[in-house]
Structure formats: structure tokens, C-alpha cells
Design a protein around this motif. Structure first.
Motif, PDB file in Angstrom:
ATOM      1  N   PRO A 243       0.808  -1.232   0.000  1.00 16.89           N
ATOM      2  CA  PRO A 243       0.000   0.000   0.000  1.00 16.89           C
ATOM      3  C   PRO A 243       0.833   1.269   0.000  1.00 16.89           C
ATOM      4  O   PRO A 243       0.389   2.306  -0.498  1.00 16.89           O
ATOM      5  N   ALA A 244       2.063   1.204   0.535  1.00 12.03           N
ATOM      6  CA  ALA A 244       2.901   2.405   0.589  1.00 12.03           C
ATOM      7  C   ALA A 244       3.227   2.937  -0.797  1.00 12.03           C
ATOM      8  O   ALA A 244       3.494   4.131  -0.964  1.00 12.03           O
ATOM      9  N   GLN A 245       3.198   2.072  -1.815  1.00  9.32           N
ATOM     10  CA  GLN A 245       3.511   2.540  -3.176  1.00  9.32           C
ATOM     11  C   GLN A 245       2.494   3.548  -3.691  1.00  9.32           C
ATOM     12  O   GLN A 245       2.814   4.370  -4.546  1.00  9.32           O
ATOM     13  N   ALA A 246       1.268   3.500  -3.195  1.00  9.30           N
ATOM     14  CA  ALA A 246       0.254   4.465  -3.636  1.00  9.30           C
ATOM     15  C   ALA A 246       0.666   5.888  -3.314  1.00  9.30           C
ATOM     16  O   ALA A 246       0.216   6.839  -3.968  1.00  9.30           O
ATOM     17  N   ALA A 247       1.538   6.053  -2.304  1.00  5.80           N
ATOM     18  CA  ALA A 247       2.021   7.393  -1.961  1.00  5.80           C
ATOM     19  C   ALA A 247       2.877   7.981  -3.062  1.00  5.80           C
ATOM     20  O   ALA A 247       3.064   9.197  -3.121  1.00  5.80           O
ATOM     21  N   TRP A 248       3.428   7.121  -3.919  1.00  6.60           N
ATOM     22  CA  TRP A 248       4.252   7.638  -5.012  1.00  6.60           C
ATOM     23  C   TRP A 248       3.435   8.536  -5.936  1.00  6.60           C
ATOM     24  O   TRP A 248       3.987   9.435  -6.572  1.00  6.60           O
ATOM     25  N   TRP A 249       2.157   8.275  -6.033  1.00 10.95           N
ATOM     26  CA  TRP A 249       1.242   9.177  -6.747  1.00 10.95           C
ATOM     27  C   TRP A 249       0.649  10.204  -5.795  1.00 10.95           C
ATOM     28  O   TRP A 249       0.678  11.390  -6.058  1.00 10.95           O
ATOM     29  N   ALA A 250       0.094   9.754  -4.671  1.00 10.77           N
ATOM     30  CA  ALA A 250      -0.666  10.628  -3.781  1.00 10.77           C
ATOM     31  C   ALA A 250       0.161  11.774  -3.229  1.00 10.77           C
ATOM     32  O   ALA A 250      -0.362  12.872  -2.990  1.00 10.77           O
TER      33      ALA A 250
END
Length: 463
Positions: A198-205
Motif C-alpha cells: 500500500p505504501a507505493q500508492a504514496a508515489w502518486w498521492a
């Protein structure tokens, strides 16, 4: 990590509130660099946070980061003014493809916000136009003498925003629309990644490009990105639905068409389906995509007296894509090859990349091939507009390939540094980062075994 995220929000707020790129390009570039450094540090620190807490931080941080884009009018692009104008023109029952903004036929639709007069024309982001009464007149809309370039679903989005906007709301509804699209993409990425990373979503967010380009500058690319991401997540289970979504993304902005080879990943793999089965599988994606694009254009074709392609070919010429020696296009290739070789080399690289994805791509992770194809296209064409790379940000987040995030940063450097040559250097560094990251992902044991495996194959080959 919370401190890093708070610092990122503060720097973005100061950057977006600092004003136009026309005033202080160098200062703005340094603020961008600081924001990207804080983003990288915060995203790195998030890796150690447990899954549920990481998901919460992605959304909470994404809301805060996205909200910074709403703090000021568009700072580094005037494209959203064209969006507002196209929406207004369509609401009046006129095709946006028939008239340029400076056309006197549309004079009754003008107001003082988009078409200032007198002292309101002072400023670097104003474009002069002729006034019937001879008064000093201008517009905020760039390229006012040419017809619109945007595809039909982008135009439908402009009309929808116009219809839903209160009178006199100006740029804010488009920014709010961009914020909702950005947050929607964050949520889709989080849902797709939550079981594993889930931490990868921060790469966009949390990426600085999102509040700056998708929200503050309100680029319609955000809608195309959202549709392309959903298409890639969907296609491995439902090819036709994936194709429909790909067509919708392409009808918003043509760039998402670059993910098509990724959606067909592995179709030409050895030992795979027969030729007929491959054709059927490809048609389930490509056919619906083409159908959506055709149906989206049809109402505008019927309503327009002029070509619905608008300024598309003029734009390609203006940006130097038809002349490899112009401006900073094909910058990475031109570091290695003569200018005259750049365009053929670019097409050859893209063809080879598409073939690689079709033969070696992972059908269960189509976004990986889409990232390779799209990122390679950026590295060979080196566009000078940073918002184009929003798609690369989302694909990198979906696939977990951090090395590709150098491309959107290079796009920002190219845009803010204009013709200084920094953009070429930035794209060169981005290309090295991709190569380095890709090599680093191959296990050392596999790299050592590769020459021995090749030697064995040569010995076994018939003489």
C-alpha cells in the motif's frame, strides 16, 4: 515521517503560492527540487509503516498534498483557461473545433476574466488579440489564433465542469475537478496495492507533480490517467472492459494510447496461443478501444464544420517533433546520434520496446509493460511539458519501479529551465536512473549465470 510529510505540504503551499514561472524560474525550480527531495524521503520512510497505518497515511497525506493545489490560481500553465473557454463555447451550442478564441464570431461569449482590456493586459501570461473597437484587448488563453487541440472526451469534461460551475467561479471548478480526479486515482491505486504494497500508492498521492499539474494547473491529463490506471487493473480479468476504458482514456488525451502494448503483454510469447487466438485476444482490447474513440468523436464530427483534429499537426510542428534538430526534442538520442538520425532511431526504439513487451511482458501485471513502453517514449521524445508525465507517475506507483520517477522530475526541469539545456541533462540522468535501477533489480546470481547459459546454448546449437 510525519515531519517529512508536513514539510512537503508546507513547501508545496509556498511553491504554488509563490506565483508564475514567468517571474522567477530559477527560484521556482529550486522549490520544486526541495519538494521532490522531501517527497522521496517521506515515501522512503513510509516503507517501514505497517499496512493499515500506511494506507491511512497515504489517504490523509494525499488529501493534504492535493489541497495545496487549490491555494492559488494556475501558476505555471494557462491551459485551463482554454478548458474554461471550450466549455463555455459548447454550452452556447457551438463546436469548439470550429473557431479559435480570437475569432470575432465568438466575441459575444467573451468576458473580462478570459479577455481583459486596457491595464488588465499587463503581464507575461496575456496574449494580444484584435478588438473591433480598436481598444487594447488580450486573452489569458494561449495560442488564441488556433482552434482547440483536445480530444472529444476532454471536451465533454470541460462542458460538464462548465455546467456544474456557479456563475463567476472562474478557474476554481477546474481545480476542484482535478483534485477529485487526483484523489480518485490515489484511492484506485491504494485498493489495487493494499494486499501487498500500500505504501507505493504514496508515489502518486504525495508526488509534487500531482498538486502542481493535476490540481493547480488543472490539466485534463488527470482524467486520462485515472481511466488508464483502471483499464490496466481491469484488462487481465476482462479484456473488453479494459479496451473500453483504454479507448476512453485515449479520447481524453492521446498519450494513454501508449499503454496499449502493456495491455497486450505476453501476447507474442513463445509457446503461447496460436495466431488466430492471438488475433482474437488482441481484438478484444483494440476493437473496443477504437470503437469508443470513434463514438466519442462522432457527435463532434457531425456538429463541426471544421476538422476535429484542430491544431494537432500544427502543434507537433511547433514543438519540433517533425524536425529532430529543433529545440530539445529527442534530446537523449541526440547526445549519442546525429540530429538527422534521431527520429528514425526514436521510432525504431519504440518498435523494439513494443515488441519486447508483447513477447516478454507479464500478462498478469500489464502495467509493467505499460510503464516500460510509456517511460521509453518519454526518454526518446523528451517532451518539454511536465504534466504529460503524470501517467508515468501513476504507472511507477502501480508497478513499484521507483527508477522511472526521474522522468516526471526531468519534465519539470525541462519546462522550468526552458532552453537552458538543463532539461537535456535531466532527461539524461533519468535515463541513467532507469538503466541502473533495472540492472540492480536483476539478482547477482542471475547476472553471473547469464554468460554460462548463453555459452551452453551455443554449444548445443546445431552446426
Amino acid at each position: 515521517m510525519a515531519v517529512l510529510l508536513l514539510a512537503l505540504v508546507c513547501v508545496l503551499a509556498l511553491t504554488i503560492g509563490a506565483g508564475s514561472r514567468y517571474a522567477d524560474r530559477a527560484g521556482l525550480l529550486w522549490r520544486y527540487a526541495l519538494a521532490w527531495a522531501l517527497f522521496a524521503a517521506a515515501a522512503w520512510a513510509l516503507r517501514k509503516v505497517p499496512g493499515r497505518q500506511a494506507a491511512f497515511l497515504v489517504i490523509a497525506g494525499g488529501i493534504a498534498v492535493t489541497a495545496t493545489g487549490l491555494l492559488a490560481p494556475p501558476a505555471t500553465s494557462t491551459d485551463s483557461y482554454r478548458y474554461a473557454w471550450d466549455g463555455r463555447v459548447q454550452a452556447a451550442g457551438i463546436s469548439p473545433y470550429d473557431h479559435a478564441p480570437a475569432d470575432p464570431a465568438l466575441a459575444p461569449l467573451r468576458d473580462r476574466w478570459l479577455f481583459p482590456e486596457g491595464a488588465g493586459c499587463e503581464g507575461p501570461d496575456r496574449y494580444p488579440i484584435r478588438s473591433r473597437d480598436g481598444a487594447r484587448s488580450c486573452t489569458r488563453i494561449n495560442r488564441p489564433a488556433v482552434r482547440t487541440i483536445y480530444p472529444p472526451l476532454a471536451e465533454a469534461y470541460f462542458l460538464a465542469v462548465h455546467r456544474l460551475s456557479p456563475e463567476g467561479s472562474r478557474h476554481k471548478p477546474l481545480q476542484i475537478g482535478g483534485a477529485l480526479l487526483a484523489l480518485g486515482t490515489s484511492l484506485v491505486l491504494l485498493i489495487a496495492l493494499r494486499p501487498t504494497a500500500p505504501a507505493q500508492a504514496a508515489w502518486w498521492a504525495w508526488c509534487p507533480a500531482v498538486p502542481i499539474e493535476a490540481v493547480n494547473n488543472a490539466h485534463v491529463d488527470a482524467l486520462g490517467v485515472l481511466l488508464a490506471v483502471i483499464a490496466l487493473i481491469t484488462v487481465s480479468r476482462h479484456r473488453v472492459r479494459g479496451g473500453l476504458l483504454l479507448g476512453a482514456a485515449t479520447a481524453v488525451k492521446l498519450l494513454p494510447a501508449a499503454v496499449a502494448p502493456g495491455m497486450l503483454s505476453g501476447l507474442l510469447a513463445r509457446g503461447g496461443p496460436s495466431g488466430w487466438q492471438r488475433a482474437v485476444a488482441a481484438s478484444k482490447v483494440v476493437g473496443p478501444a477504437l470503437l469508443v474513440v470513434a463514438l466519442a468523436y462522432l457527435p463532434y464530427v457531425l456538429a463541426s464544420r471544421e476538422s476535429v483534429l484542430g491544431y494537432f499537426f500544427g502543434y507537433l510542428n511547433e514543438e519540433g517533433y517533425s524536425d529532430a534538430g529543433a529545440d530539445h526534442r529527442y534530446a537523449v538520442l541526440r547526445l549519442l546520434l546525429p540530429d538527422s538520425w534521431a527520429l528514425p532511431a526514436a521510432l525504431a526504439v519504440l518498435a523494439a520496446t513494443a515488441l519486447f513487451v508483447l513477447r516478454r511482458g507479464d500478462a498478469h501485471r500489464p502495467w509493467r509493460g505499460a510503464l516500460v513502453m510509456t517511460g521509453t517514449a518519454f526518454l526518446v521524445f523528451t517532451p518539454g511539458y511536465s504534466w504529460y508525465a503524470l501517467l508515468v507517475v501513476a504507472l511507477a506507483a502501480l508497478d513499484g519501479r521507483w527508477e522511472w520517477l526521474g522522468i516526471p522530475l526531468a519534465g519539470a526541469v525541462a519546462y522550468l529551465s526552458a532552453r537552458s539545456g538543463l532539461g537535456t541533462a535531466a532527461y539524461g540522468v533519468a535515463a541513467l536512473a532507469v538503466i541502473t535501477g533495472s540492472v540492480a533489480r536483476v539478482p547477482f546470481s542471475a547476472r553471473r549465470a547469464a554468460p554460462r547459459t548463453a555459452a551452453r546454448r551455443r554449444r548445443r546449437a546445431p552446426k
